[in-house]
Design a protein around this motif. Sequence first.
Motif, PDB file in Angstrom:
ATOM      1  N   ASN A  47      47.956  42.844  44.230  1.00  0.00           N
ATOM      2  CA  ASN A  47      48.544  43.926  45.190  1.00  0.00           C
ATOM      3  C   ASN A  47      49.683  44.076  45.391  1.00  0.00           C
ATOM      4  O   ASN A  47      50.347  45.149  45.451  1.00  0.00           O
ATOM      5  CB  ASN A  47      47.829  43.436  46.475  1.00  0.00           C
ATOM      6  CG  ASN A  47      46.165  43.641  46.629  1.00  0.00           C
ATOM      7  OD1 ASN A  47      45.651  44.441  45.879  1.00  0.00           O
ATOM      8  ND2 ASN A  47      45.521  42.983  47.511  1.00  0.00           N
ATOM      9  N   ARG A  59      41.049  51.049  38.278  1.00  0.00           N
ATOM     10  CA  ARG A  59      40.187  50.478  39.260  1.00  0.00           C
ATOM     11  C   ARG A  59      38.580  50.541  38.676  1.00  0.00           C
ATOM     12  O   ARG A  59      38.270  51.719  38.328  1.00  0.00           O
ATOM     13  CB  ARG A  59      40.297  50.929  40.677  1.00  0.00           C
ATOM     14  CG  ARG A  59      41.997  50.729  41.155  1.00  0.00           C
ATOM     15  CD  ARG A  59      42.005  49.082  41.365  1.00  0.00           C
ATOM     16  NE  ARG A  59      41.414  48.446  42.328  1.00  0.00           N
ATOM     17  CZ  ARG A  59      41.230  47.027  42.285  1.00  0.00           C
ATOM     18  NH1 ARG A  59      41.692  46.385  41.070  1.00  0.00           N
ATOM     19  NH2 ARG A  59      40.738  46.469  43.184  1.00  0.00           N
ATOM     20  N   ILE A  78      44.557  49.285  45.388  1.00  0.00           N
ATOM     21  CA  ILE A  78      45.315  48.320  45.268  1.00  0.00           C
ATOM     22  C   ILE A  78      46.206  48.501  46.498  1.00  0.00           C
ATOM     23  O   ILE A  78      46.863  49.283  46.717  1.00  0.00           O
ATOM     24  CB  ILE A  78      46.030  48.376  43.515  1.00  0.00           C
ATOM     25  CG1 ILE A  78      47.074  47.248  43.636  1.00  0.00           C
ATOM     26  CG2 ILE A  78      47.017  49.659  43.753  1.00  0.00           C
ATOM     27  CD1 ILE A  78      47.433  46.885  42.249  1.00  0.00           C
TER      28      ILE A  78
END
Length: 249
Positions: free
Chosen positions: A199, A217, A224
């Motif tokens: 992150n 993703r 994120i």
Amino acid sequence: MEISIQNIKENSRFYNYLIKLGINININSNIKLILNKKKIKLYDTQNPKLGNFYIDFTNKKISYRINNRKKESLIQAIKIKNNPYPNVLDMTAGLGRDSFILAASGCHVLMLERNPIIFILLNNALHRAYKNPKIGKWVKSRIKFFFESSFNISNISFTVKPEVIYIDPMYCIKKRKSNPKKDMQFLNKIIKNKDQDSNKLIFIARNINCKKIVVKRPLNGSYIGNIKTKNSIFSKKHRFDIYQPILKK
């Protein structure tokens, strides 16, 4: 992560190379690194049915993706205005497949990988690709690869500034009836704390002077850093979220 080496006495140079990369050698580890005919492989003695695992850029799956690259959602996500083949910084190289497809399409790619075992496997695959008469020339000219964490981005001196930053963080695989594919099973063993610090990458990336950031993703995965975007490109299994940098060119 500890590993063992097959025929360690016969591979002293390889052993010293691993030590320099910070890999812990334990002859009792069930994960073995095998150096055989210039090819570096992984083998799990606790799960022999998996067989050997290595990275190969000349297999049928990669060839199929290259031949059908115009249909790749990845290519659509990466391209920028007036330049479908931008310079790309891949902050999470992993197995290198997406970067390889980007390079095959014409992009110049700089890959970063911090895990030493993945680095060894990917570096070995690239060097084998260099020697391939069909792809070696463009692989060597378009792909650069460093053993470095993206959190130390300031250590990298860019000869060409990246126009697009690509992030494909390792995410946890949900439990399901069937086992994950072989490569994911090995990655799960090698990489600890997957996705726990990814992150932070989006914040680092958005402070790099570039055109845009693309994050891969799972199709229904979370954003994120919990940073939502309305700009995404979808494939059957994945979603490519597109972000604008804070420091924009």
